[in-house]
Scaffold this motif. Structure first.
Motif, PDB file in Angstrom:
ATOM      1  N   GLU A   1       0.827  -1.215   0.000  1.00 24.29           N
ATOM      2  CA  GLU A   1       0.000   0.000   0.000  1.00 24.29           C
ATOM      3  C   GLU A   1       0.857   1.259   0.000  1.00 24.29           C
ATOM      4  O   GLU A   1       0.540   2.235  -0.672  1.00 24.29           O
ATOM      5  N   LEU A   2       1.927   1.235   0.777  1.00 22.80           N
ATOM      6  CA  LEU A   2       2.760   2.425   0.942  1.00 22.80           C
ATOM      7  C   LEU A   2       3.864   2.546  -0.104  1.00 22.80           C
ATOM      8  O   LEU A   2       4.438   3.619  -0.277  1.00 22.80           O
ATOM      9  N   GLY A   3       4.185   1.439  -0.762  1.00 26.26           N
ATOM     10  CA  GLY A   3       5.305   1.450  -1.704  1.00 26.26           C
ATOM     11  C   GLY A   3       6.645   1.501  -0.991  1.00 26.26           C
ATOM     12  O   GLY A   3       7.664   1.875  -1.574  1.00 26.26           O
ATOM     13  N   ALA A   4       6.680   1.123   0.278  1.00 25.69           N
ATOM     14  CA  ALA A   4       7.908   1.108   1.076  1.00 25.69           C
ATOM     15  C   ALA A   4       7.702   0.158   2.251  1.00 25.69           C
ATOM     16  O   ALA A   4       6.578  -0.030   2.714  1.00 25.69           O
ATOM     17  N   VAL A   5       8.778  -0.407   2.713  1.00 24.04           N
ATOM     18  CA  VAL A   5       8.712  -1.342   3.833  1.00 24.04           C
ATOM     19  C   VAL A   5       8.894  -0.573   5.141  1.00 24.04           C
ATOM     20  O   VAL A   5       9.924   0.065   5.348  1.00 24.04           O
ATOM     21  N   PRO A   6       7.895  -0.604   6.025  1.00 26.56           N
ATOM     22  CA  PRO A   6       8.056   0.057   7.323  1.00 26.56           C
ATOM     23  C   PRO A   6       9.104  -0.661   8.168  1.00 26.56           C
ATOM     24  O   PRO A   6       9.222  -1.888   8.131  1.00 26.56           O
TER      25      PRO A   6
ATOM     26  N   ARG B   1      -2.886   9.448   3.432  1.00 26.24           N
ATOM     27  CA  ARG B   1      -2.443   9.012   2.096  1.00 26.24           C
ATOM     28  C   ARG B   1      -3.094   7.723   1.595  1.00 26.24           C
ATOM     29  O   ARG B   1      -3.109   7.476   0.391  1.00 26.24           O
ATOM     30  N   LEU B   2      -3.612   6.879   2.475  1.00 24.84           N
ATOM     31  CA  LEU B   2      -4.221   5.620   2.035  1.00 24.84           C
ATOM     32  C   LEU B   2      -5.724   5.718   1.790  1.00 24.84           C
ATOM     33  O   LEU B   2      -6.366   4.725   1.460  1.00 24.84           O
TER      34      LEU B   2
ATOM     35  N   SER C   1     -13.990   8.244  -0.371  1.00 25.22           N
ATOM     36  CA  SER C   1     -13.651   7.545   0.875  1.00 25.22           C
ATOM     37  C   SER C   1     -12.946   8.489   1.850  1.00 25.22           C
ATOM     38  O   SER C   1     -13.239   8.497   3.047  1.00 25.22           O
ATOM     39  N   LEU C   2     -12.035   9.290   1.336  1.00 28.36           N
ATOM     40  CA  LEU C   2     -11.336  10.264   2.172  1.00 28.36           C
ATOM     41  C   LEU C   2     -12.333  11.253   2.772  1.00 28.36           C
ATOM     42  O   LEU C   2     -12.326  11.506   3.985  1.00 28.36           O
ATOM     43  N   THR C   3     -13.208  11.797   1.949  1.00 33.54           N
ATOM     44  CA  THR C   3     -14.206  12.752   2.424  1.00 33.54           C
ATOM     45  C   THR C   3     -15.116  12.111   3.473  1.00 33.54           C
ATOM     46  O   THR C   3     -15.402  12.710   4.513  1.00 33.54           O
ATOM     47  N   ALA C   4     -15.561  10.891   3.208  1.00 34.58           N
ATOM     48  CA  ALA C   4     -16.437  10.195   4.154  1.00 34.58           C
ATOM     49  C   ALA C   4     -15.719   9.948   5.476  1.00 34.58           C
ATOM     50  O   ALA C   4     -16.277  10.197   6.552  1.00 34.58           O
ATOM     51  N   LEU C   5     -14.481   9.482   5.420  1.00 36.38           N
ATOM     52  CA  LEU C   5     -13.743   9.205   6.655  1.00 36.38           C
ATOM     53  C   LEU C   5     -13.460  10.475   7.446  1.00 36.38           C
ATOM     54  O   LEU C   5     -13.523  10.479   8.680  1.00 36.38           O
ATOM     55  N   GLN C   6     -13.176  11.556   6.760  1.00 36.74           N
ATOM     56  CA  GLN C   6     -12.964  12.826   7.466  1.00 36.74           C
ATOM     57  C   GLN C   6     -14.268  13.309   8.109  1.00 36.74           C
ATOM     58  O   GLN C   6     -14.246  13.889   9.200  1.00 36.74           O
ATOM     59  N   THR C   7     -15.384  13.051   7.472  1.00 39.13           N
ATOM     60  CA  THR C   7     -16.688  13.372   8.057  1.00 39.13           C
ATOM     61  C   THR C   7     -16.933  12.512   9.291  1.00 39.13           C
ATOM     62  O   THR C   7     -17.369  13.006  10.341  1.00 39.13           O
ATOM     63  N   ILE C   8     -16.645  11.242   9.179  1.00 36.22           N
ATOM     64  CA  ILE C   8     -16.837  10.307  10.294  1.00 36.22           C
ATOM     65  C   ILE C   8     -15.945  10.683  11.477  1.00 36.22           C
ATOM     66  O   ILE C   8     -16.355  10.544  12.638  1.00 36.22           O
TER      67      ILE C   8
ATOM     68  N   PRO D   1      -8.179   2.964   6.851  1.00 33.76           N
ATOM     69  CA  PRO D   1      -6.838   2.659   7.352  1.00 33.76           C
ATOM     70  C   PRO D   1      -6.696   2.984   8.838  1.00 33.76           C
ATOM     71  O   PRO D   1      -5.623   2.800   9.409  1.00 33.76           O
ATOM     72  N   PHE D   2      -7.770   3.445   9.470  1.00 33.71           N
ATOM     73  CA  PHE D   2      -7.692   3.913  10.855  1.00 33.71           C
ATOM     74  C   PHE D   2      -8.767   3.295  11.743  1.00 33.71           C
ATOM     75  O   PHE D   2      -9.634   4.003  12.263  1.00 33.71           O
ATOM     76  N   SER D   3      -8.749   1.984  11.935  1.00 34.50           N
ATOM     77  CA  SER D   3      -9.704   1.365  12.844  1.00 34.50           C
ATOM     78  C   SER D   3      -9.653   2.068  14.192  1.00 34.50           C
ATOM     79  O   SER D   3      -8.586   2.439  14.666  1.00 34.50           O
ATOM     80  N   ILE D   4     -10.792   2.267  14.797  1.00 37.47           N
ATOM     81  CA  ILE D   4     -10.997   2.921  16.100  1.00 37.47           C
ATOM     82  C   ILE D   4     -10.623   4.394  16.071  1.00 37.47           C
ATOM     83  O   ILE D   4     -11.379   5.237  16.529  1.00 37.47           O
ATOM     84  N   ILE D   5      -9.467   4.753  15.521  1.00 34.97           N
ATOM     85  CA  ILE D   5      -8.999   6.143  15.518  1.00 34.97           C
ATOM     86  C   ILE D   5      -9.967   7.040  14.755  1.00 34.97           C
ATOM     87  O   ILE D   5     -10.284   8.142  15.191  1.00 34.97           O
TER      88      ILE D   5
END
Length: 170
Positions: free
Chosen positions: A47-52, A86-87, A92-99, A134-138
């Protein structure tokens, strides 16, 4: 951009917390007993294009907030931790920011979130955003319920949604 990860305890088991230079980018309640399993980190890396990289202690502040939340304190995560969105993309971004703005102990229906997010009739898309967050609970997608007031699902764990809603009703 560097990404790092740590684990944060929850009543559901340890959750994977991935951080970027801008903030938390993923908080994942794993479907596995062991969230450190390679497939989970591999999925995040894709998803990120990089290894954490592991960063023990990176989730200490988040863990403190989660402890307070699960002790029944009305924690508003979006006000206390930096979120790197970023994910999430498009509606979806708009909905999650509303939530993210739904207050402790309150709920909105999928349709109500769609209206507030500027797309009446997009209740199913709100459901998809909740399922893929990408942000369960948060980002409190558990506060989004069916139009009849019933909880609905929470990924594959409707019992977790019921637990979170009951926690906030006390």
């Amino acid at each position: 951009m560097t990404f790092r990860y740590d684990f944060a305890p929850t009543p559901f088991g340890d959750a994977l917390a991935v951080f970027s230079d801008q903030g938390i980018v993923r908080f994942d309640l794993s479907e596995s007993e062991d969230p450190s399993v390679p497939w989970l980190l591999e999925g995040v890396a894709r998803e990120l294009g990089a290894v954490p990289e592991p960063d023990p202690g990176a989730a200490d502040e988040l863990s403190r907030l989660l402890d307070a939340y699960f002790d029944g304190e009305p924690v508003r995560f979006a006000d206390q931790v930096e979120l790197d969105w970023r994910l999430a993309h498009g509606f979806s971004l708009t909905a999650l920011q509303t939530i993210a703005a739904i207050e402790w102990g309150e709920t909105l229906s999928y349709g109500e979130v769609a209206v507030l997010a500027g797309h009446p009739g997009a209740a199913r898309a709100v459901g998809t955003a909740c399922r893929l967050t990408p942000f369960s609970i948060i980002v409190p997608v558990h506060r989004v319920v069916r139009s009849d007031g019933s909880p609905g699902h929470y990924g594959a764990h409707p019992e977790r949604k019921r637990f979170l809603l009951d926690l906030e009703q006390r």
